[in-house]
Design an enzyme around this catalytic site. Structure first.
Site, PDB file in Angstrom:
ATOM      1  CG  ASP A 240       3.465  54.224 -41.791  1.00 27.31           C
ATOM      2  OD1 ASP A 240       3.752  55.352 -42.231  1.00 27.31           O
ATOM      3  OD2 ASP A 240       2.389  53.953 -41.223  1.00 27.31           O
TER       4      ASP A 240
ATOM      5  CG  ASP B 202      -1.075  51.527 -39.963  1.00 28.77           C
ATOM      6  OD1 ASP B 202      -2.067  51.946 -39.363  1.00 28.77           O
ATOM      7  OD2 ASP B 202      -0.220  52.282 -40.462  1.00 28.77           O
TER       8      ASP B 202
ATOM      9  CG  ASP C 231       1.726  52.392 -44.971  1.00 26.99           C
ATOM     10  OD1 ASP C 231       2.407  53.347 -45.384  1.00 26.99           O
ATOM     11  OD2 ASP C 231       1.293  52.320 -43.816  1.00 26.99           O
TER      12      ASP C 231
END
Length: 622
Positions: A322, A515, A519
């Site tokens: 990410d 995080d 996600d």
């Protein structure tokens, strides 16, 4: 050394001294037998007791049974010194193994020290120590210098430095002050803090970390499961094999060939066979290797939820990231003011006042850059337009702050920005006044993390983000990531990960690093989910298999190296232990190997395997 280990050491020394003395005393018959029984019982009474309990509980075939049968048999055959020596060296090996486990356990026991014993609650001007479980959300607790922060919260009063090494593996203290969020498990080093709790103790960081570590050993790897199944069938097989070796050859000699049976010789071979066959080296060293690997990782601030994840991490070849909060700091800062038709400070003031009621990170960055107290009485008629920006009146003057879509809806022509980042266009009194560039900064170790992963043999790095293509491409280029997918919703990220999972081979694993709460679905879908623990959301940490306690992406490559070293050592021990035992079993069966060779095949191999397993604790830097 623990009290139990000291007692075993004393018994070993006493038995060894008695054995040496008896070997020099010329006694025979029952007196010799009686004297040798003394050191044998000193060193082996606990093994005999465990073997007896195993028989009573119908769990006969274990290493205690093998040692008891082999040593009692040797003494009955008149080989007193060898019987005592086998038990003595076995106990030395067990003590060595216990100390080795203690060494690897210390990394985790150090982590367990973060568990707070109490929380200070101020009542009637005095501090009362209460159980952290009794502290409710919103309570104010006091943490004095030298004490652990018991529960997550926000500092109301005080400035201090925090020792976070038990959580993150980093020795550098962290400066905190009023308004900062702090997590449980850190040690307050200097000032007195008043903290308002934001979670219950059971939901705080320290509780979740301890739960992860305590449950890690319950999730076994394929290698550990193989050894468990192997020992379940192997031990009974060698016991029946030893029985056959003791009975069948003498009967064949006597009945088929008319030769003397030589029962004593064949029983001795069978007892030697039993000692050699003891699976201690495998049963002890394999779990110890994984335990040491998990302990070594935790010392570096990487929490692995189970040895099965450590084994999967060693096979990782794809790493998907990410962007925001993972490779970038997730902290937006004003990095430029362009095409301003009014003084830049005034443009920033108009934008900050217009955004004063918004809690969006972009709004907070504008307010932080302005750096002065905001007089909200100057702002009226605030209208927040989702996905566009804000329209308000500042000192009675119409001000619009937002993206290009907002300017387009107001039919105000705006200027394009030549730099990459989030652009806040500002219009004052119906005319374009300029735009403010806001950037999300890369983490200091992000570039190095990608380089380390490539050095560690990661063949494919990919970045997924919900940000615009222009921003995503710039960040990916800075990091050295060639494959990037932008403007993705959480469901789109899952689809991309599933497509990547189909492209890799069966032996390769894919790890996703994220995080945020959005996600969590991707973390669960990937072969291995790696979450940022310090700033990461609770949902991401719960869904992940591995947690980085200091949010440092550079730790990913180190975790992979630890896992690969661990698996390499596991297979070294498996091949070494089985190989040596097969050779010695054959030599014992044909009468070449005696009881001293058997001792090496059992205790010697176990000591070497345990020493090898301990190497998992230490991984060199790249």
């Amino acid at each position: 050394m623990s009290r139990k280990q000291k007692k075993v050491l004393i018994r070993i020394i006493l038995a060894a001294v008695l054995l040496i003395v008896l070997s020099q005393v010329p006694v025979t018959g029952y007196l010799r037998w009686g004297l040798y029984i003394i050191p044998y019982l000193v060193i082996g009474y606990d093994i005999l007791k465990k073997a007896g309990k195993g028989i009573l509980n119908r769990q006969v075939f274990d290493e205690n049974f093998l040692m008891a049968v082999a040593t009692v048999g040797a003494i009955l055959l008149g080989d007193y010194a060898e019987g005592v020596s086998v038990m003595l060296f076995y106990q030395i090996g067990e003590l060595f193994q216990s100390c080795a486990v203690g060494k690897s356990r210390r990394n985790i026991s150090d982590l367990m020290d973060i568990r707070p014993d109490y929380a200070n609650v101020e009542q009637d001007g005095t501090l009362e120590q209460v159980d952290p479980d009794e502290v409710e959300i919103g309570s104010v607790i006091v943490v004095q210098p030298g004490e652990k922060i018991p529960i997550d919260g926000v500092i109301l009063e005080g400035t201090t430095t925090l020792n976070t090494s038990a959580l993150t593996g980093e020795s550098l203290p962290r400066e905190v002050r009023a308004g900062d969020e702090v997590i449980s498990g850190c040690i307050n080093m200097t000032g007195v803090l008043k903290i308002q709790t934001t979670k219950e103790f059971g939901e705080s960081t320290v509780s979740k970390i301890l739960d992860l570590v305590e449950n890690a050993s319950s999730k076994k790897s394929r290698s550990e499961n193989f050894i468990s199944k192997f020992a379940r069938y192997y031990t009974p097989a060698v016991c029946y094999g030893a029985l056959a070796l003791a009975v069948l050859p003498p009967l064949v000699r006597m009945l088929a060939f008319g030769l003397p049976a030589q029962w004593g010789d064949w029983i001795y071979r069978a007892l030697t066979f039993l000692v050699i066959s003891c699976p201690c080296a495998l049963v002890i060293s394999i779990p110890l290797s994984f335990f040491a690997g998990i302990g070594g990782a935790s010392r570096e601030g990487v929490l692995v939820k189970g040895s099965n994840y450590l084994e999967a991490l060693a096979q990782t070849r794809y790493v998907v990231f990410d962007k925001t909060g993972t490779m970038t700091q997730g902290v937006f800062e004003v990095s430029g003011i362009h095409h301003s038709t009014i003084p830049e400070e005034q443009l920033l003031e108009y934008a900050a006042l217009a955004e004063c009621s918004s809690s969006h990170p972009i709004s907070k960055s504008l307010q932080k850059a302005y750096g002065k107290p905001l007089d909200r009485s100057r702002v009226t008629e605030i209208e927040e337009i989702s996905g566009h920006g804000v329209i308000a009146r500042v000192d009675g003057i119409p001000v619009a702050a937002g993206n290009a879509k907002l300017m387009e809806s107001l039919k105000i022509e705006c200027q394009e920005c030549h730099e990459t980042g989030t652009i806040v266009h500002v219009a004052v009194d119906g005319r374009y006044a300029g735009h403010i560039l806001i950037s999300d900064l890369l983490k200091p170790t992000a570039k190095e993390a990608i380089r380390d992963l490539k050095k560690a043999g990661i063949t494919r790095t990919v970045m997924l983000t919900g940000d615009s293509q222009r921003v995503a491409d710039r960040v990916a280029e800075e990091l050295g990531i060639r494959e990037v997918y932008s403007e993705l919703l959480p469901a789109d990220k899952v689809e991309k990960v599933e497509a990547l999972l189909e492209q890799k081979s069966a032996k390769e694993k894919l790890a996703f690093v994220g995080d945020g709460i959005n996600d969590a679905p991707v973390l669960s879908r990937a072969d291995i989910g790696i979450a940022m623990g310090a700033l990461g959301s609770d949902a991401a940490i719960e869904a992940a298999d591995i947690v980085l306690m200091d949010d440092d992406p550079k730790k990913i490559a180190k975790a992979i190296r630890i896992s690969r070293k661990c698996i390499r050592i596991v297979y070294e021990n498996i091949y070494f232990a089985i190989g040596i035992k097969l050779i010695c079993l054959f030599l014992g069966a044909v009468g070449i190997a005696n009881m001293w060779v058997a001792i090496f095949a059992d205790v010697g191999v176990m000591v070497i395997a345990v020493l090898n397993a301990i190497r998992t604790l230490f991984v060199k830097e790249l």
